[in-house]
Design a protein around this motif. Structure first.
Motif, PDB file in Angstrom:
ATOM      1  N   ILE A 116       5.082   6.042   2.611  1.00  0.00           N
ATOM      2  CA  ILE A 116       3.729   5.500   2.517  1.00  0.00           C
ATOM      3  C   ILE A 116       2.989   6.188   1.364  1.00  0.00           C
ATOM      4  O   ILE A 116       3.403   7.245   0.882  1.00  0.00           O
ATOM      5  CB  ILE A 116       2.950   5.672   3.828  1.00  0.00           C
ATOM      6  N   SER A 117       1.909   5.593   0.921  1.00  0.00           N
ATOM      7  CA  SER A 117       1.112   6.197  -0.143  1.00  0.00           C
ATOM      8  C   SER A 117       0.226   7.288   0.442  1.00  0.00           C
ATOM      9  O   SER A 117      -0.373   7.112   1.500  1.00  0.00           O
ATOM     10  CB  SER A 117       0.238   5.136  -0.826  1.00  0.00           C
ATOM     11  N   PRO A 119      -0.005  -6.445   8.668  1.00  0.00           N
ATOM     12  CA  PRO A 119       1.403  -6.856   8.723  1.00  0.00           C
ATOM     13  C   PRO A 119       2.400  -5.733   8.458  1.00  0.00           C
ATOM     14  O   PRO A 119       3.602  -5.942   8.615  1.00  0.00           O
ATOM     15  CB  PRO A 119       1.490  -7.932   7.630  1.00  0.00           C
ATOM     16  N   ALA A 120       1.922  -4.551   8.057  1.00  0.00           N
ATOM     17  CA  ALA A 120       2.832  -3.441   7.771  1.00  0.00           C
ATOM     18  C   ALA A 120       3.245  -2.672   9.014  1.00  0.00           C
ATOM     19  O   ALA A 120       4.172  -1.864   8.957  1.00  0.00           O
ATOM     20  CB  ALA A 120       2.185  -2.481   6.770  1.00  0.00           C
ATOM     21  N   VAL A 176      -0.007  -5.319  -2.427  1.00  0.00           N
ATOM     22  CA  VAL A 176      -0.345  -5.505  -1.014  1.00  0.00           C
ATOM     23  C   VAL A 176      -1.478  -6.527  -0.935  1.00  0.00           C
ATOM     24  O   VAL A 176      -2.498  -6.356  -1.597  1.00  0.00           O
ATOM     25  CB  VAL A 176      -0.790  -4.169  -0.376  1.00  0.00           C
ATOM     26  N   PRO A 177      -1.327  -7.595  -0.165  1.00  0.00           N
ATOM     27  CA  PRO A 177      -2.377  -8.619  -0.097  1.00  0.00           C
ATOM     28  C   PRO A 177      -3.720  -8.031   0.325  1.00  0.00           C
ATOM     29  O   PRO A 177      -3.797  -7.084   1.102  1.00  0.00           O
ATOM     30  CB  PRO A 177      -1.848  -9.595   0.958  1.00  0.00           C
ATOM     31  N   MET A 178      -4.781  -8.623  -0.176  1.00  0.00           N
ATOM     32  CA  MET A 178      -6.133  -8.165   0.151  1.00  0.00           C
ATOM     33  C   MET A 178      -6.481  -8.427   1.613  1.00  0.00           C
ATOM     34  O   MET A 178      -7.186  -7.653   2.248  1.00  0.00           O
ATOM     35  CB  MET A 178      -7.142  -8.893  -0.738  1.00  0.00           C
ATOM     36  N   ALA A 222       4.184   0.279   1.539  1.00  0.00           N
ATOM     37  CA  ALA A 222       3.045   0.255   0.621  1.00  0.00           C
ATOM     38  C   ALA A 222       1.766  -0.213   1.310  1.00  0.00           C
ATOM     39  O   ALA A 222       0.670  -0.052   0.778  1.00  0.00           O
ATOM     40  CB  ALA A 222       3.348  -0.636  -0.567  1.00  0.00           C
ATOM     41  N   GLY A 223       1.914  -0.796   2.493  1.00  0.00           N
ATOM     42  CA  GLY A 223       0.751  -1.288   3.220  1.00  0.00           C
ATOM     43  C   GLY A 223      -0.003  -0.224   3.981  1.00  0.00           C
ATOM     44  O   GLY A 223      -0.939  -0.548   4.718  1.00  0.00           O
ATOM     45  N   ILE A 224       0.361   1.030   3.799  1.00  0.00           N
ATOM     46  CA  ILE A 224      -0.361   2.134   4.463  1.00  0.00           C
ATOM     47  C   ILE A 224      -0.712   3.179   3.411  1.00  0.00           C
ATOM     48  O   ILE A 224       0.136   3.649   2.654  1.00  0.00           O
ATOM     49  CB  ILE A 224       0.486   2.773   5.565  1.00  0.00           C
TER      50      ILE A 224
END
Length: 301
Positions: free
Chosen positions: A130-131, A250-251, A160-162, A293-295
């Motif tokens: 994760i970031s 969704p992550a 990553v979608p908004m 990437a979604g976190i």
């Protein structure tokens, strides 16, 4: 049994309402119909799809053949906690039913939900790839805005979608932004589907869950005992305090597979003239491997 069913019908809606009101992470609950039951009691089967990218189109032979692969990943529930309470009939009568009537709601609100939130945040914070970012201090609204801007930029760059980005932030840092009352602060907060204040007591990268028992260990000649009868959770020994997390819904894999309150009336209780209230919660809080990437995690140094 009829009395027990009637009590359950009375209290279960209260439990659902309490959870929705007090839980900070309920927005991340996934659709239950997307997960099928696994072969074992503590498993879920999550569908995952992979496909190939574009290829050259030929005017002679047409399209390049492509494959779509739908696989089922088996994941194991990692949250399984419970407790059983006993309320003497006379105690309940002398309090006009308050002793037992308020037990369920207070237990969910003050014990279950805080631990469930803390567990979920700690699981997402400790996920691989994760970031992450850290800061010794974020003492001004401008510093918080810059940190959030870095988070959104990183997620934008990672495509990553908004939609469905949720910001979880401590009340202290959120307050610093609100005190600015500027266009800059409003713009950065508008980039999230929802902003949720999280007390620091639920916001750690690691927690230790107490067993609810007296633990005996150590050498035979020098045994040790640890009293964990209070249950609940505490900050982990190596935990960091979280400043904020941005989570793309969704992550994460977040489901409540089995949440059942059990009510035993004095007539059914074979060991005491008392009501018994039991509660068990079995669920899962994990991240998808290909959506790390979604976190985005920001912690104190």
């Amino acid at each position: 049994m009829a009395n027990s069913i009637a009590l359950a019908q009375q209290f279960v809606p209260l439990l659902d309402e309490t959870y929705q009101q007090a839980s900070l992470t309920s927005d991340l609950d996934g659709a239950a119909d997307l997960a099928r039951q696994g072969a074992n009691a503590n498993e879920l089967i999550i569908p995952m799809m992979t496909m190939q990218g574009l290829g050259d189109y030929s005017r002679n032979s047409g399209y390049v053949e492509g494959d779509v692969t739908l696989t089922n990943e088996t994941v194991t529930c990692n949250f399984d906690r419970g407790r059983m309470f006993t309320v003497d009939t006379m105690d309940n009568m002398e309090t006009a039913g308050i002793a037992f009537g308020n037990l369920a709601g207070e237990f969910i609100r003050t014990k279950v939900v805080p631990e469930l939130d803390a567990f979920r945040f700690s699981q997402y914070a400790s996920a691989d790839n994760i970031s992450k970012a850290t800061a010794a201090t974020l003492s001004t609204g401008d510093a918080v805005i810059k940190a959030l801007r870095a988070a959104t930029t990183k997620m934008d760059e990672d495509e990553v979608p908004m939609e469905n980005r949720y910001l979880y932030i401590t009340p202290t840092l959120h307050g610093l932004i609100q005190d600015m009352d500027t266009t800059k602060s409003r713009e950065v907060l508008a980039r999230f589907a929802k902003v949720v204040d999280v007390p620091q007591t639920r916001f750690y990268t690691q927690i230790a869950q107490k067993s609810g028992k007296v633990i005996t260990g150590g050498a035979t000649e020098k045994p040790t005992t640890t009293d964990e009868t209070a249950g609940g959770y505490v900050k982990g020994d190596s935990a960091k305090e979280i400043n904020f997390m941005v989570i793309h819904k969704p992550a994460v894999i977040q489901f409540e597979k089995h949440v059942v309150p059990k009510i035993i009336t004095p007539e059914q209780n074979q060991s005491a003239d008392a009501y018994k209230f039991g509660y068990r919660n079995v669920g899962i809080a994990k991240t998808y491997k290909n959506k790390s990437a979604g976190i985005y995690l920001h912690t104190k140094a």
